[in-house]
Design a protein around this motif. Sequence first.
Motif, PDB file in Angstrom:
ATOM      1  N   VAL A 281      -1.896   2.594  20.937  1.00  0.00           N
ATOM      2  CA  VAL A 281      -1.710   1.526  19.740  1.00  0.00           C
ATOM      3  C   VAL A 281      -2.699   1.707  18.643  1.00  0.00           C
ATOM      4  N   ILE A 282      -2.363   1.930  17.349  1.00  0.00           N
ATOM      5  CA  ILE A 282      -3.215   2.402  16.302  1.00  0.00           C
ATOM      6  C   ILE A 282      -3.236   1.117  15.360  1.00  0.00           C
ATOM      7  N   ALA A 283      -4.542   0.801  15.175  1.00  0.00           N
ATOM      8  CA  ALA A 283      -4.798  -0.689  14.201  1.00  0.00           C
ATOM      9  C   ALA A 283      -5.221   0.057  13.065  1.00  0.00           C
ATOM     10  N   LEU A 284      -4.600  -0.294  11.719  1.00  0.00           N
ATOM     11  CA  LEU A 284      -4.898   0.188  10.576  1.00  0.00           C
ATOM     12  C   LEU A 284      -5.959  -0.931   9.842  1.00  0.00           C
ATOM     13  N   THR A 285      -7.038  -0.248   9.273  1.00  0.00           N
ATOM     14  CA  THR A 285      -8.068  -0.917   8.644  1.00  0.00           C
ATOM     15  C   THR A 285      -7.684  -0.958   6.972  1.00  0.00           C
ATOM     16  N   GLY A 286      -8.710  -1.752   6.273  1.00  0.00           N
ATOM     17  CA  GLY A 286      -8.345  -1.644   4.948  1.00  0.00           C
ATOM     18  C   GLY A 286      -8.619  -0.243   4.293  1.00  0.00           C
ATOM     19  N   THR A 287      -9.564   0.409   4.616  1.00  0.00           N
ATOM     20  CA  THR A 287      -9.685   1.851   3.883  1.00  0.00           C
ATOM     21  C   THR A 287      -8.525   2.658   4.593  1.00  0.00           C
ATOM     22  N   ASP A 288      -7.887   2.556   5.648  1.00  0.00           N
ATOM     23  CA  ASP A 288      -6.606   3.144   6.163  1.00  0.00           C
ATOM     24  C   ASP A 288      -5.484   2.718   4.975  1.00  0.00           C
ATOM     25  N   LEU A 289      -5.381   1.645   4.771  1.00  0.00           N
ATOM     26  CA  LEU A 289      -4.241   0.846   4.031  1.00  0.00           C
ATOM     27  C   LEU A 289      -4.161   1.052   2.647  1.00  0.00           C
ATOM     28  N   TYR A 290      -5.411   1.069   2.045  1.00  0.00           N
ATOM     29  CA  TYR A 290      -5.455   1.110   0.492  1.00  0.00           C
ATOM     30  C   TYR A 290      -6.360   1.835   0.006  1.00  0.00           C
ATOM     31  N   PRO A 291      -5.778   2.369  -1.170  1.00  0.00           N
ATOM     32  CA  PRO A 291      -4.782   1.883  -1.931  1.00  0.00           C
ATOM     33  C   PRO A 291      -3.388   2.621  -1.309  1.00  0.00           C
TER      34      PRO A 291
ATOM     35  N   THR B 100      -3.957   8.300   0.408  1.00  0.00           N
ATOM     36  CA  THR B 100      -5.146   8.550  -0.320  1.00  0.00           C
ATOM     37  C   THR B 100      -6.281   8.022   0.875  1.00  0.00           C
ATOM     38  N   GLY B 101      -5.991   7.035   1.805  1.00  0.00           N
ATOM     39  CA  GLY B 101      -6.879   6.938   2.923  1.00  0.00           C
ATOM     40  C   GLY B 101      -7.132   8.045   3.825  1.00  0.00           C
ATOM     41  N   GLY B 102      -6.498   9.072   3.641  1.00  0.00           N
ATOM     42  CA  GLY B 102      -6.708  10.247   4.701  1.00  0.00           C
ATOM     43  C   GLY B 102      -6.111  10.063   6.232  1.00  0.00           C
ATOM     44  N   VAL B 103      -4.925   8.980   6.287  1.00  0.00           N
ATOM     45  CA  VAL B 103      -4.374   8.879   7.329  1.00  0.00           C
ATOM     46  C   VAL B 103      -3.272  10.004   7.483  1.00  0.00           C
ATOM     47  N   ASP B 104      -3.255  10.696   8.660  1.00  0.00           N
ATOM     48  CA  ASP B 104      -2.349  11.583   8.958  1.00  0.00           C
ATOM     49  C   ASP B 104      -1.139  11.079   9.595  1.00  0.00           C
ATOM     50  N   LEU B 105       0.022  10.942   8.645  1.00  0.00           N
ATOM     51  CA  LEU B 105       1.253  10.175   9.114  1.00  0.00           C
ATOM     52  C   LEU B 105       1.999  10.639  10.238  1.00  0.00           C
TER      53      LEU B 105
ATOM     54  N   GLN C 101       2.407  -1.471   3.640  1.00  0.00           N
ATOM     55  CA  GLN C 101       1.790  -0.280   3.250  1.00  0.00           C
ATOM     56  C   GLN C 101       2.478   0.955   4.368  1.00  0.00           C
ATOM     57  N   VAL C 102       2.943   0.437   5.481  1.00  0.00           N
ATOM     58  CA  VAL C 102       3.495   1.205   6.403  1.00  0.00           C
ATOM     59  C   VAL C 102       4.880   1.752   6.217  1.00  0.00           C
ATOM     60  N   PRO C 103       4.992   3.254   6.446  1.00  0.00           N
ATOM     61  CA  PRO C 103       6.315   3.866   5.904  1.00  0.00           C
ATOM     62  C   PRO C 103       7.277   3.278   6.698  1.00  0.00           C
ATOM     63  N   LEU C 104       8.472   2.997   5.951  1.00  0.00           N
ATOM     64  CA  LEU C 104       9.662   2.215   6.382  1.00  0.00           C
ATOM     65  C   LEU C 104      10.044   2.547   7.958  1.00  0.00           C
ATOM     66  N   ALA C 105      10.083   3.943   8.145  1.00  0.00           N
ATOM     67  CA  ALA C 105      10.400   4.306   9.549  1.00  0.00           C
ATOM     68  C   ALA C 105       9.512   3.900  10.814  1.00  0.00           C
ATOM     69  N   LEU C 106       8.501   3.424  10.218  1.00  0.00           N
ATOM     70  CA  LEU C 106       7.361   2.974  11.269  1.00  0.00           C
ATOM     71  C   LEU C 106       7.452   1.500  11.525  1.00  0.00           C
ATOM     72  N   ARG C 107       8.016   0.631  10.313  1.00  0.00           N
ATOM     73  CA  ARG C 107       7.672  -0.776  10.223  1.00  0.00           C
ATOM     74  C   ARG C 107       8.306  -1.637  11.543  1.00  0.00           C
TER      75      ARG C 107
ATOM     76  N   LEU D 278     -12.903  -4.373  -2.991  1.00  0.00           N
ATOM     77  CA  LEU D 278     -11.605  -3.704  -3.832  1.00  0.00           C
ATOM     78  C   LEU D 278     -10.558  -3.773  -3.100  1.00  0.00           C
ATOM     79  N   HIS D 279     -10.909  -3.682  -1.738  1.00  0.00           N
ATOM     80  CA  HIS D 279      -9.709  -3.556  -0.643  1.00  0.00           C
ATOM     81  C   HIS D 279     -10.210  -4.174   0.491  1.00  0.00           C
ATOM     82  N   GLU D 280      -9.421  -4.736   1.299  1.00  0.00           N
ATOM     83  CA  GLU D 280      -9.658  -5.372   2.681  1.00  0.00           C
ATOM     84  C   GLU D 280      -8.185  -5.035   3.555  1.00  0.00           C
ATOM     85  N   GLY D 281      -8.575  -4.682   4.758  1.00  0.00           N
ATOM     86  CA  GLY D 281      -7.397  -4.734   5.703  1.00  0.00           C
ATOM     87  C   GLY D 281      -6.965  -6.202   6.082  1.00  0.00           C
ATOM     88  N   GLY D 282      -7.932  -7.306   6.025  1.00  0.00           N
ATOM     89  CA  GLY D 282      -7.964  -8.541   6.728  1.00  0.00           C
ATOM     90  C   GLY D 282      -9.291  -8.867   7.166  1.00  0.00           C
ATOM     91  N   ALA D 283     -10.002  -9.080   6.126  1.00  0.00           N
ATOM     92  CA  ALA D 283     -11.542  -9.310   6.439  1.00  0.00           C
ATOM     93  C   ALA D 283     -11.923 -10.418   7.393  1.00  0.00           C
TER      94      ALA D 283
END
Length: 326
Positions: free
Chosen positions: A74-84, A88-93, A112-118, A224-229
């Motif tokens: 299970v991978i939890a995405l944080t603010g600097t993963d998701l935004y912008p 850009t956040g450096g996540v290997d899709l 922010q998640v690719p359609l195929a993974l939603r 500037l960005h938050e995943g869910g503070a």
Amino acid sequence: MRILVAGPVPEASDYGNGVTARRWAHLLRDLGHDVRVVQDYDGGRYDLLIALHARKSEAAIRAFAAERPDAPIVIALTGTDLYPDLVTGGVDLKLLERAARIVVLQPRGVRQVPLALRSRTRVITQSMPPISGATPSEDRFEVAFLAHARPVKDPLRLSEAVRKLPSSSRIAVTHVGGVREDDIGDRLRAESTENPRYSWLGPLPRPEALAVLARSRLLVLTSLHEGGANVVTEALAAGVPIVSTHIPGSVGLLGEDYAGYFPVGDTDALADVLDAAEHDRDGLYTRLRWQCAARRASVDPERETESWERLLAEVVPANAGYEGVR
């Protein structure tokens, strides 16, 4: 079940990821699981990996996947993963595709998640038990700013804004948070000395930081960005109204119709909102209190626990064999 939680900071850290990892470990243990929190995967037979922060936990994800190829991740995405955005956040899709489930911390994160993974993405809002309020000071309008001084937090924006307030204003900012760069620390110390409306206390133990929040009339988030503070969750649990940048991470938690937003980086707009809140101009402060009270149930710990319980049932069905004990 044996669960490994991997995150980018030590479990004892009071940075947001450390607070989240501790809370998740606690609620998973309450569900009867054997949980270990680490920064790096160093081997061991676990039934499930929960990785907090896709980019910063990439090494742990890859090592776990190589050693335990049949165990879900299970991978939890944080603010600097998701935004912008994820790239850009450096996540290997490609690595994200390895996840059995993806977790985001507020509904807007799904966009922010690719359609195929939603279809395998789940929203799990962070929680906080009710925080007993303290009596606010009568001689000032205290504003809490709970933020470590990282560039993404725009840490000097609030101190600049309160300099623009009228001389009659009783607003006083209490800033709690650590620094990672000496130049920022020097600027915060100078601001705390020269700006009569601003006091930087540095890092405090978490109970003391929450006490500052509980006695304040307002919380300000300038990120500037938050995943869910976490701090938004904490303010809702404390019944403290919030003023925030208009960012998806806050809109996802507070709603598009929330009255306490200001544009990212707009010092003048922040000063205007603070002035209006202090004097309840056009009923702003009253409306913020009402809106935050209406959203308080969204941070109930039982809701977060139930969300994790449902997710675990999806990735490790009850009839599946696993090596741990429950």
